[in-house]
Design an enzyme around this catalytic site. Structure first.
Site, PDB file in Angstrom:
ATOM      1  N   CYS A   1      -4.876  -3.588   3.388  1.00  0.00           N
ATOM      2  CA  CYS A   1      -4.574  -3.141   4.741  1.00  0.00           C
ATOM      3  C   CYS A   1      -5.734  -3.308   5.733  1.00  0.00           C
ATOM      4  O   CYS A   1      -5.998  -4.403   6.198  1.00  0.00           O
ATOM      5  CB  CYS A   1      -4.087  -1.695   4.693  1.00  0.00           C
ATOM      6  SG  CYS A   1      -3.154  -1.167   6.161  1.00  0.00           S
TER       7      CYS A   1
ATOM      8  N   LYS B   1     -10.009   0.353  -2.169  1.00  0.00           N
ATOM      9  CA  LYS B   1     -10.064  -0.021  -0.753  1.00  0.00           C
ATOM     10  C   LYS B   1     -11.428   0.327  -0.153  1.00  0.00           C
ATOM     11  O   LYS B   1     -11.880   1.469  -0.218  1.00  0.00           O
ATOM     12  CB  LYS B   1      -8.954   0.699   0.005  1.00  0.00           C
ATOM     13  CG  LYS B   1      -8.835   0.338   1.476  1.00  0.00           C
ATOM     14  CD  LYS B   1      -7.671   1.094   2.101  1.00  0.00           C
ATOM     15  CE  LYS B   1      -7.458   0.726   3.549  1.00  0.00           C
ATOM     16  NZ  LYS B   1      -6.321   1.495   4.140  1.00  0.00           N
TER      17      LYS B   1
ATOM     18  N   GLU C   1       0.850  -1.194   0.000  1.00  0.00           N
ATOM     19  CA  GLU C   1       0.000   0.000   0.000  1.00  0.00           C
ATOM     20  C   GLU C   1       0.885   1.243   0.000  1.00  0.00           C
ATOM     21  O   GLU C   1       1.938   1.272   0.644  1.00  0.00           O
ATOM     22  CB  GLU C   1      -0.896  -0.018   1.237  1.00  0.00           C
ATOM     23  CG  GLU C   1      -1.895   1.132   1.278  1.00  0.00           C
ATOM     24  CD  GLU C   1      -2.778   1.119   2.522  1.00  0.00           C
ATOM     25  OE1 GLU C   1      -3.911   1.598   2.448  1.00  0.00           O
ATOM     26  OE2 GLU C   1      -2.319   0.612   3.572  1.00  0.00           O
TER      27      GLU C   1
END
Length: 273
Positions: A160, A115, A40
């Site tokens: 993440c 995301k 990321e």
């Protein structure tokens, strides 16, 4: 299939970060990797959250410098490259999507994942709120990767903080995912507490391989990330890991090993809810 999880300590210069990413990708290719996954924010960890806005790119078309870099690197190195995340523009331009792009060895972008879950944390000393700059995605995304040995891997994308939401990965498993990717930039605080147990749990409960490349070290902006990029097998065994610093975590994914694990413990077939 040999897979590389790339660990970086990205700084405030996008140009310098891309140079480092290229060197690491080249190392992965020379070590025989077919798939390399960047972390990321591989392209920028700025001094402020809003620094992402200055390097945002429109998706597709002629792309921008970061998308061109990923496409060119994939072609040059003959790699499948998953581009960690980069900031892609939204219509109002004051927020961006934190997006993962997948490129074939021919340089074609075949998947985009935005995301979904945005990180927020405040322990009185560290404060993060991604929603100030990021707009969340809405849809899970999978792609197929035909490996050199003839197996077609079903791959689920995440980023993440998504790691804390097991329902996303269960949905991928229900759709046949065999490999789960989690490019990340966990903080040192939350990573030390939860990173390994979360990555291994997602592998165990879905009987899938997990590749989790991460940012790992002290960054120019003062932020410290946890690192410990890792590859985990469907039984939850950590195949390879790297604690801190830039580097390449390499491991072999074995389709037969995955099939045996799912036959011996058919938990995915036993799911009721």
């Amino acid at each position: 299939m040999r897979v590389a999880a790339i660990q970086m300590v990205s700084g405030v210069s996008a140009e310098a970060n891309l140079r480092q990413a290229h060197a690491l990708l080249s190392g992965a290719a020379h070590a025989g990797a077919e798939l390399a996954v960047l972390p990321e924010y591989f392209c920028l960890l700025g001094r402020r959250d809003t620094d992402k806005l200055a390097v945002q790119e429109a998706f597709g078309g002629n792309g921008g410098a970061i998308q061109l870099f990923l496409a060119d690197a994939a072609r040059e190195l003959g790699l499948w490259i998953v581009g960690g995340t980069l900031p892609l523009s939204t219509p109002e331009l004051v927020h961006v999507r934190n997006s993962t792009l997948v490129f074939t060895p021919g340089g074609q972008c075949v998947a985009r994942y935005d995301k979904i879950h945005l990180f927020r944390f405040d322990n009185g000393h560290e404060r993060y709120d991604e929603s100030r700059v990021l707009e969340p995605g809405r849809e899970p995304v999978m792609f197929d990767l035909p490996s050199r040995d003839g197996h077609r891997w079903r791959v689920g994308l995440s980023v993440c903080y998504d790691l804390r939401f097991p329902e996303l990965y269960r949905a991928y498993a229900a759709r046949g995912a065999e490999l789960l990717l989690v490019p990340s930039a966990f903080t040192h605080t939350t990573g030390q507490a939860h990173w390994e147990v979360l990555v291994r749990a997602r592998a165990i409960e879905n009987l899938a391989y997990v590749a989790a490349p991460a940012q790992g070290g002290l960054h120019e902006n003062g932020r410290r990330t946890w690192g410990h990029s890792m590859l985990v097998d469907p039984w939850g065994v950590v195949l390879q890991t790297l604690a801190e610093g830039a580097g390449v975590v390499l491991g072999e994914l074995d389709a037969a090993r995955l099939q045996v694990a799912r036959q011996q413990l058919p938990a995915l077939e036993h799911r009721v809810l």
